[in-house]
Structures are given as C-alpha cells and as structure tokens.
Design a protein around this motif. Structure first.
Motif, mmCIF file in Angstrom:
data_model
loop_
_atom_site.group_PDB
_atom_site.id
_atom_site.type_symbol
_atom_site.label_atom_id
_atom_site.label_comp_id
_atom_site.label_asym_id
_atom_site.label_seq_id
_atom_site.Cartn_x
_atom_site.Cartn_y
_atom_site.Cartn_z
ATOM 1 N N ALA A 121 35.701 51.508 33.351
ATOM 2 C CA ALA A 121 36.369 50.299 32.866
ATOM 3 C C ALA A 121 35.325 49.206 32.650
ATOM 4 O O ALA A 121 34.328 49.142 33.359
ATOM 5 N N ASP A 122 35.576 48.337 31.653
ATOM 6 C CA ASP A 122 34.662 47.210 31.485
ATOM 7 C C ASP A 122 34.948 46.196 32.593
ATOM 8 O O ASP A 122 35.964 46.267 33.292
ATOM 9 N N ALA A 123 34.032 45.256 32.768
ATOM 10 C CA ALA A 123 34.114 44.323 33.894
ATOM 11 C C ALA A 123 35.391 43.492 33.872
ATOM 12 O O ALA A 123 36.005 43.282 34.916
ATOM 13 N N ALA A 124 35.807 43.026 32.701
ATOM 14 C CA ALA A 124 37.004 42.187 32.619
ATOM 15 C C ALA A 124 38.245 42.951 33.067
ATOM 16 O O ALA A 124 39.066 42.437 33.836
ATOM 17 N N HIS A 125 38.392 44.185 32.597
ATOM 18 C CA HIS A 125 39.555 44.974 32.993
ATOM 19 C C HIS A 125 39.486 45.359 34.473
ATOM 20 O O HIS A 125 40.497 45.351 35.167
ATOM 21 N N ALA A 126 38.310 45.678 34.946
ATOM 22 C CA ALA A 126 38.157 46.018 36.361
ATOM 23 C C ALA A 126 38.526 44.830 37.241
ATOM 24 O O ALA A 126 39.180 44.990 38.267
ATOM 25 N N PHE A 127 38.135 43.633 36.829
ATOM 26 C CA PHE A 127 38.478 42.424 37.581
ATOM 27 C C PHE A 127 39.988 42.217 37.582
ATOM 28 O O PHE A 127 40.587 41.912 38.620
ATOM 29 N N ASP A 128 40.631 42.391 36.427
ATOM 30 C CA ASP A 128 42.092 42.270 36.347
ATOM 31 C C ASP A 128 42.781 43.276 37.267
ATOM 32 O O ASP A 128 43.747 42.950 37.948
ATOM 33 N N ILE A 129 42.295 44.505 37.266
ATOM 34 C CA ILE A 129 42.876 45.542 38.121
ATOM 35 C C ILE A 129 42.688 45.179 39.595
ATOM 36 O O ILE A 129 43.604 45.327 40.406
ATOM 37 N N GLY A 130 41.492 44.684 39.942
ATOM 38 C CA GLY A 130 41.234 44.267 41.317
ATOM 39 C C GLY A 130 42.147 43.128 41.745
ATOM 40 O O GLY A 130 42.688 43.134 42.857
ATOM 41 N N CYS A 131 42.350 42.158 40.859
ATOM 42 C CA CYS A 131 43.259 41.048 41.172
ATOM 43 C C CYS A 131 44.683 41.543 41.343
ATOM 44 O O CYS A 131 45.390 41.114 42.262
ATOM 45 N N ALA A 132 45.115 42.453 40.477
ATOM 46 C CA ALA A 132 46.474 42.989 40.574
ATOM 47 C C ALA A 132 46.665 43.730 41.902
ATOM 48 O O ALA A 132 47.715 43.599 42.551
ATOM 49 N N HIS A 133 45.637 44.468 42.295
ATOM 50 C CA HIS A 133 45.710 45.192 43.575
ATOM 51 C C HIS A 133 45.889 44.216 44.741
ATOM 52 O O HIS A 133 46.771 44.378 45.588
ATOM 53 N N VAL A 173 37.118 46.661 42.277
ATOM 54 C CA VAL A 173 36.445 46.327 41.019
ATOM 55 C C VAL A 173 35.299 47.311 40.768
ATOM 56 O O VAL A 173 35.180 47.883 39.674
ATOM 57 N N GLU A 174 34.479 47.543 41.783
ATOM 58 C CA GLU A 174 33.359 48.473 41.632
ATOM 59 C C GLU A 174 33.842 49.893 41.320
ATOM 60 O O GLU A 174 33.248 50.595 40.513
ATOM 61 N N ARG A 175 34.940 50.284 41.956
ATOM 62 C CA ARG A 175 35.485 51.631 41.722
ATOM 63 C C ARG A 175 35.916 51.793 40.257
ATOM 64 O O ARG A 175 35.625 52.806 39.624
ATOM 65 N N HIS A 176 36.560 50.787 39.693
ATOM 66 C CA HIS A 176 37.022 50.887 38.310
ATOM 67 C C HIS A 176 35.873 50.776 37.310
ATOM 68 O O HIS A 176 35.894 51.436 36.268
ATOM 69 N N VAL A 177 34.866 49.975 37.620
ATOM 70 C CA VAL A 177 33.682 49.921 36.751
ATOM 71 C C VAL A 177 32.988 51.276 36.776
ATOM 72 O O VAL A 177 32.582 51.803 35.740
ATOM 73 N N GLY A 178 32.871 51.865 37.960
ATOM 74 C CA GLY A 178 32.263 53.184 38.088
ATOM 75 C C GLY A 178 33.021 54.258 37.341
ATOM 76 O O GLY A 178 32.449 55.252 36.892
ATOM 77 N N ALA A 179 34.334 54.051 37.173
ATOM 78 C CA ALA A 179 35.159 55.016 36.447
ATOM 79 C C ALA A 179 35.151 54.758 34.945
ATOM 80 O O ALA A 179 35.807 55.470 34.197
#
Length: 72
Positions: free
Chosen positions: A14-26, A6-12
């Motif tokens: 992504a907004d928090a909601a999308h980063a959370f979705d990506i983290g859950c998918a991972h 999640v932190e990696r995608h926010v740093g790149a």
C-alpha cells in the motif's frame, strides 16, 4: 498511533497515504470498542486522518506554480 498497522500495510504494497488511512481506521475501531471517554476521541483521529490526506495550501501553491512553469 502505533506504527505497526501502517508499516504492515506499506510492507504489503500500500502507498503511505492509504496505509495511514488504514492505520487510523484500525485505531478508531479500537477507541470505539473501548467505550466511554475513549470512544469520544475517535473523531479526533478522523480529523487527523483528514488533515493528513489534504495537501497544505503552500504545497498547492507550489504545485500550481510548477504546472504553470512547465506548461509554457
């Protein structure tokens, strides 16, 4: 769920909601690949991601009242 994806995608960017979705998918994929009892828990992660993406009833009520107040 570990925060790293999640932190990696926010740093790149992504907004928090999308980063959370990506983290859950991972983590869902990690659980599925582990098989057996772990794979059975993947749907729990889907439920958590779904609940996190939906605004609460209280939030919707406040947003509706705010829209009504500002449109007058």
């Amino acid at each position: 769920m570990p925060r790293e994806p999640v932190e990696r995608h926010v740093g790149a960017g992504a907004d928090a909601a999308h980063a959370f979705d990506i983290g859950c998918a991972h983590h869902r994929q990690v659980l599925l690949s582990a098989g057996d009892h772990f794979a059975e828990r993947a749907s729990d992660l889907d439920d958590t991601a779904d609940r996190a993406s939906r605004p609460s009833a209280a939030f919707r009520r406040r947003a509706s009242l705010l829209r009504t107040a500002t449109s007058s």
